[in-house]
Each structure stands twice: as structure tokens, then as C-alpha cells.
Design an enzyme around this catalytic site. Structure first.
Site, PDB file in Angstrom:
ATOM      1  N   GLY A 126       0.646  -0.972   0.061  1.00 37.18           N
ATOM      2  CA  GLY A 126      -0.117   0.015  -0.072  1.00 37.18           C
ATOM      3  C   GLY A 126       0.553   1.104  -0.424  1.00 37.18           C
ATOM      4  O   GLY A 126       1.967   1.358   0.409  1.00 37.18           O
ATOM      5  N   CYS A 127       0.722   2.132  -0.584  1.00 40.05           N
ATOM      6  CA  CYS A 127       1.246   3.494  -0.733  1.00 40.05           C
ATOM      7  C   CYS A 127       1.979   4.068   0.851  1.00 40.05           C
ATOM      8  O   CYS A 127       2.699   4.400   0.714  1.00 40.05           O
ATOM      9  CB  CYS A 127       0.473   4.617  -1.250  1.00 40.05           C
ATOM     10  SG  CYS A 127      -1.288   4.982  -0.084  1.00 40.05           S
ATOM     11  N   TYR A 128       1.240   4.624   1.457  1.00 38.43           N
ATOM     12  CA  TYR A 128       0.998   4.719   2.936  1.00 38.43           C
ATOM     13  C   TYR A 128       2.193   3.258   3.440  1.00 38.43           C
ATOM     14  O   TYR A 128       3.371   4.147   4.347  1.00 38.43           O
ATOM     15  CB  TYR A 128      -0.312   4.480   4.257  1.00 38.43           C
ATOM     16  CG  TYR A 128      -1.145   5.838   3.941  1.00 38.43           C
ATOM     17  CD1 TYR A 128      -0.426   7.349   4.585  1.00 38.43           C
ATOM     18  CD2 TYR A 128      -2.097   6.165   3.655  1.00 38.43           C
ATOM     19  CE1 TYR A 128      -1.103   8.532   3.448  1.00 38.43           C
ATOM     20  CE2 TYR A 128      -3.476   7.413   3.807  1.00 38.43           C
ATOM     21  CZ  TYR A 128      -3.040   7.664   3.481  1.00 38.43           C
ATOM     22  OH  TYR A 128      -3.079   9.008   3.022  1.00 38.43           O
TER      23      TYR A 128
END
Length: 315
Positions: free
Chosen positions: A115-117
Site C-alpha cells: 500500500g502507498c502509506y
């Protein structure tokens, strides 16, 4: 012979970005479905089985369905959804974390894109925990700001609407029940014993993000010099094509710094910063939520799986 690529979910934000990154490559050919057939299970199954590499840019349930459609076929699947990121049978698609991560990606038929975060978070916390500088039971807190493209097509349409509500012009906190979908991988991949407290913020710009993790001596019970942390991170990511640990700034330079979130937009780059002093350290990771946080990472993993230079087609 060109490698056959299928993007299941090409109409979504990540799917479109992957297609853009691959469209001009002469070593690949794209398998596409018509608008009428792109959601048809049998058409999708045929495309998956015909491909050498399939990217899944789908909601979690649809991604699981696509994996079931593939069965035991000898096709490489790179999943950009949340569905398989904590599954030990899947490689976690962040090759810079360790040589073991890179080798698992290289030899696996199943890779889950972070995921990006989570990409920003694990880039900071994984080395801290695995170097022994941060105890596994430290109560980690994290706050982060992202561009609105991370919210997908619905949020993009909402914010880009000429009739948007006034509050959409400002930064907005969300995930306030500490239940963000990236939390399971943030904890597991980093090796933490406790779920971190995570506060994400979405703002009125398109793409780019900064993820921040503070470490306080008042909580840990010990001081940790910024120089030691920066040197460890620099060693950890030495030789990386995409992850770059920045030099430690002087206190005066830190005071003057304004860390913007979108400097790395449209790239697969990541920058890591260490701020603060021995009593209060702030670790920051800057990346593009659509690049190293999504489509760029997916293409990088594909390159590694195919035995290519990982930088092909990436900035």
C-alpha cells in the site's frame, strides 16, 4: 518473443498508470478486453491464462476472484489490492527492504504490491526494528499526508468537481478509528508486536505523499542520536536505485526546512529523512502514492520477476 501483459482493472487509477508506464515498451504486448467483456469472468480467465504477467488493479474481493480464475496456471500475478499483502505465500513487493524480499520477488509467481502509506511506513520502521534500534514493542505512532488520487476514482471526481463542498479545499483527517486498511501490513511487515497508531490526512493536490514516524526518548526510555539512525538507514539502502536516504541536516537547516509532499510526483523514487535530536527524532519518507506507492512498484516488481533491470520504464 514479447512478454504478454494483462491488466485486470485497467480502468482504475492504478491500472491506467501501469498501462501508461508499459505502453511504449517494445519488449511487451498488451492483452486488452472490450468494455463489454472487461468484467466478464470467462473473458478475464482467458486473458489471465493467455498472459505471462497479470496485474490486478481491483477491489480485494475481485482480486481474490481473479486469483481463483487463474488456478494453478503458470502465470505471474502482481496484485495491487490489499487482499494478499500479509499472506506468507505471496512475496511482498518492496525489494529494497532486504535481500530476502528481493529474492522472493524474483522467484515468486505471486507478488503483492505494498500500500502507498505502508510503503512509506515500512521503509522507515522495518530497518529500525531489524537493526535493533527500535524495540518490537515500541508503541509506534505515524501520521501522513497524501494527494487525493489515493482515494480512487470516486474521491478524484468529488474533489475535481466544480461544485465541490468547501471542506474539500482543505486537508482532512480520516481513518480516525485507527482501522485503516494498510495497518495489518504496516504492523506485520515491520515486525511490530503492537498495531501502530496511524493518522492519515488527504489534501487538495493530486499525487505525492510524506509518511512520518516520531520516536521519543520519553516513551522508549533511551536516547537515540540522529546521526546513528541516519547512518544505519544509509547502509540499509546503499546501492538502491529508487530509495535514497538524505544527508542529515544541521539544526539550523532543519528549522528552515519545509518538507513538501509532491516533489517526487510521477516517479518511482523515495526519499528518507531524519530530523530532530537525541530526545525526539522524526523519520520521514517521501514518495508518489501512484508511483513507488502503487504502479511504479508494480512495474519494478515485474521487471525483477522477468530478470530485467528493475529500472526499465521507470524514472
Amino acid at each position: 518473443m514479447a512478454v504478454k501483459i494483462f491488466i485486470d482493472g485497467q480502468a482504475g487509477t492504478t491500472g491506467l498508470r501501469i498501462h501508461e508506464r508499459l505502453a511504449d515498451r517494445n519488449d511487451l504486448t498488451m492483452i486488452t478486453l472490450t468494455e463489454e467483456t472487461r468484467k466478464d469472468p470467462e473473458a478475464r480467465r482467458a486473458a489471465i491464462l493467455e498472459s505471462d504477467v497479470t496485474f490486478l488493479c481491483l477491489p480485494d474481493d475481485a482480486a481474490r476472484e481473479a486469483v481463483a480464475l487463474a488456478g494453478d496456471a503458470d502465470v505471474r500475478i502482481i496484485d495491487a489490492s490489499t487482499a494478499h499483502r500479509t499472506n506468507p505465500d505471496w512475496a511482498y513487493g518492496f525489494p529494497e527492504l532486504s535481500p530476502e524480499h528481493r529474492e522472493k520477488i524474483r522467484h515468486s509467481k505471486r507478488v503483492a504490491v505494498p500500500g502507498c502509506y505502508a510503503s512509506g511506513f515500512v521503509s522507515l520502521v522495518y530497518p529500525m526494528v531489524h537493526s535493533g534500534l527500535l524495540p518490537k514493542d515500541y508503541p509506534v505512532q505515524c501520521f501522513a499526508m497524501s494527494g487525493y488520487s489515493g482515494g480512487g476514482k470516486k474521491m478524484i471526481a468529488e474533489i475535481e468537481s466544480p461544485d465541490r463542498a468547501p471542506e474539500l479545499y482543505s486537508p482532512r483527517f480520516y481513518g480516525l478509528a485507527n482501522n485503516h486498511k494498510h495497518l495489518p501490513e504496516m504492523q506485520k511487515i515491520s515486525g511490530l508486536e503492537k498495531k501502530p497508531m496511524f493518522t492519515p490526512i488527504v489534501d487538495d493536490y493530486y499525487n505525492g505523499m510524506v509518511v512520518c514516524v516520531p520516536i521519543q526518548a520519553a516513551i522508549s526510555g533511551f536516547s537515540l542520536e540522529p546521526e546513528r539512525v541516519q547512518e544505519m538507514l544509509e547502509r540499509h539502502y546503499a546501492g538502491s536505485n529508487f530509495v535514497h536516504v538524505q544527508p542529515l541536516k544541521t539544526p539550523a537547516e532543519m528549522t528552515a526546512t519545509k518538507l513538501s509532499c509532491n516533489d517526487l510526483r510521477d516517479t518511482n523514487q523515495m526519499e528518507i529523512f531524519v530530523f530532530g535530536d537525541a530526545e525526539q527524532i522524526l523519520l520521514c519518507s517521501r514518495l508518489d502514492n501512484l508511483g513507488k506507492g502503487a504502479s511504479g512498484a508494480a512495474v519494478q516488481c515485474m521487471n525483477i520477476m522477468l530478470g530485467l533491470d528493475e529500472t526499465v520504464g521507470l524514472l
